[in-house]
Design a protein around this motif. Structure first.
Motif, mmCIF file in Angstrom:
data_model
loop_
_atom_site.group_PDB
_atom_site.id
_atom_site.type_symbol
_atom_site.label_atom_id
_atom_site.label_comp_id
_atom_site.label_asym_id
_atom_site.label_seq_id
_atom_site.Cartn_x
_atom_site.Cartn_y
_atom_site.Cartn_z
ATOM 1 N N UNK A 244 -8.442 23.034 -5.696
ATOM 2 C CA UNK A 244 -9.962 22.769 -5.784
ATOM 3 C C UNK A 244 -10.148 21.293 -6.355
ATOM 4 N N UNK A 245 -11.363 20.808 -6.449
ATOM 5 C CA UNK A 245 -11.723 19.603 -7.171
ATOM 6 C C UNK A 245 -11.538 18.428 -6.385
ATOM 7 N N UNK A 246 -11.046 18.362 -5.199
ATOM 8 C CA UNK A 246 -10.956 17.069 -4.470
ATOM 9 C C UNK A 246 -12.145 16.381 -4.114
ATOM 10 N N UNK A 247 -12.038 15.251 -4.182
ATOM 11 C CA UNK A 247 -13.087 14.178 -3.986
ATOM 12 C C UNK A 247 -12.915 13.295 -2.619
ATOM 13 N N UNK A 248 -13.967 12.785 -2.184
ATOM 14 C CA UNK A 248 -13.952 11.920 -0.920
ATOM 15 C C UNK A 248 -12.827 10.967 -1.117
ATOM 16 N N UNK A 249 -12.972 10.458 -2.470
ATOM 17 C CA UNK A 249 -12.315 9.153 -2.737
ATOM 18 C C UNK A 249 -10.686 9.391 -2.780
ATOM 19 N N UNK A 250 -10.387 10.639 -3.348
ATOM 20 C CA UNK A 250 -8.900 11.173 -3.004
ATOM 21 C C UNK A 250 -8.617 11.440 -1.592
ATOM 22 N N UNK A 251 -9.483 11.936 -0.668
ATOM 23 C CA UNK A 251 -9.149 11.948 0.709
ATOM 24 C C UNK A 251 -8.978 10.507 1.183
ATOM 25 N N UNK A 252 -9.733 9.702 1.077
ATOM 26 C CA UNK A 252 -9.381 8.291 1.576
ATOM 27 C C UNK A 252 -8.185 7.570 1.114
ATOM 28 N N UNK A 253 -7.543 8.027 -0.115
ATOM 29 C CA UNK A 253 -6.251 7.324 -0.649
ATOM 30 C C UNK A 253 -5.144 8.072 0.266
ATOM 31 N N UNK A 254 -5.319 9.479 0.483
ATOM 32 C CA UNK A 254 -4.391 10.306 1.144
ATOM 33 C C UNK A 254 -4.344 10.137 2.757
ATOM 34 N N UNK A 255 -5.347 9.608 3.111
ATOM 35 C CA UNK A 255 -5.497 9.450 4.561
ATOM 36 C C UNK A 255 -4.676 8.207 5.273
ATOM 37 N N UNK A 256 -3.890 8.363 6.239
ATOM 38 C CA UNK A 256 -2.988 7.436 6.895
ATOM 39 C C UNK A 256 -3.937 6.499 7.767
ATOM 40 N N UNK A 257 -4.568 7.102 8.574
ATOM 41 C CA UNK A 257 -5.552 6.411 9.577
ATOM 42 C C UNK A 257 -6.809 7.426 9.960
#
Ligand code: 0L1
Ligand code: MG
Length: 262
Positions: free
Chosen positions: A120-133
């Motif tokens: 838990x605790x994931x933020x949109x910012x972390x998602x953007x860092x871990x998104x390739x495309x």
């Protein structure tokens, strides 16, 4: 009314998909008290059946992510389902009406995940860092229920109405554009039917992926490296039929299209 287990309810819903016929709601015909938790167990049985048949998951997807759809369903949390490889249509390809019941299309941004995202605790910012495309996409939803008439547990059990998906071919790093500001038009035969901006999805499409990671963590699962995830509809869903040429145009992300045939 017959009392049946989750596996049998899953078979009931799969039969609707395979035989392309409208079904009565699970909560009307089989289990009136179906809860959200139980509905996800039914969905899991559908996923297990498809995996056992050799079908492969492209990624989970988020649904009911716009305020308008949540209000319509009287819920305050989106839902998720799963997109499989057999559901994929190439960009510019054909959707066959004979494979569908009463399809609708919606425009979405898909995330190609570069690293596992564990809630838990994931933020949109972390998602953007871990998104390739990020890539533009059109999702075809085809609820197995009569007239798309369902309760929240019904639609969860029915794998969030998932039917087909068309991904665009342009790949952009998520940092190359403001996803909340991406403007989208959805045209049928050249006429704009729906339009919107990325912010329609929980304020920012990455918020939907963060929410998904957090929801999956409740059952010990995660968003996986390599998943391609639909983040939720930016536009309203539009009914489609034979002869329609469907085009989604995404500012800075390009176009996606398909044609509906018999
Ligand atoms: O992808 C979606 O947002 C579909 C969620 C289910 C609601 C519907 O079938 O309209
Ligand atoms: Mg969708």
């Amino acid at each position: 009314m017959v009392s049946r287990g989750f596996k049998e309810i899953a078979q009931y819903l799969i039969a609707g998909e395979v035989e392309k016929r409208e079904l009565e709601k699970v909560t009307a015909k089989i289990k009136p008290g179906l809860t959200v938790e139980e509905a996800y167990l039914v969905q899991q049985e559908i996923v297990n059946t498809k995996l056992a048949e050799g079908k492969r998951i492209i990624g989970p997807k988020m649904g009911l992510t716009s305020q308008a759809k949540m209000k319509q369903m009287n819920v305050n949390e989106p839902i998720y389902g799963y997109v499989f490889d057999y559901m994929r249509i190439e960009n510019g390809g054909k959707l066959r009406m004979q494979d569908q019941i009463h399809p609708k299309v919606e425009a979405e941004i898909a995330f190609v995940i570069g690293e596992d995202i564990i809630g838990p605790g994931i933020t949109a910012e972390e998602v953007l860092v871990k998104t390739e495309f990020v890539i533009p996409a059109l999702e075809i939803i085809d609820s197995r229920y009569e007239n798309f008439n369902f309760t929240l547990p019904d639609v969860i059990a029915d794998n969030a109405s998932t039917s087909r998906v068309v991904f665009g071919t342009s790949l952009k790093k998520p940092t190359q554009l403001d996803l909340d500001l991406v403007g989208v038009t959805l045209k049928i035969n050249g006429e704009i039917k729906e339009l919107g901006a990325g912010a329609a999805v929980l304020g920012h499409p990455a918020e939907a992926i963060a929410m998904l990671a957090n929801m999956l963590s409740c059952k010990g699962e995660k968003v996986r490296k390599g998943d391609v995830i639909l983040s939720g509809a930016i536009t309203g869903a539009v009914m489609i039929g034979e002869g329609n040429v469907v085009t989604g145009k995404f500012a800075g992300l390009g176009e996606v299209s398909f044609t509906v045939t018999a």
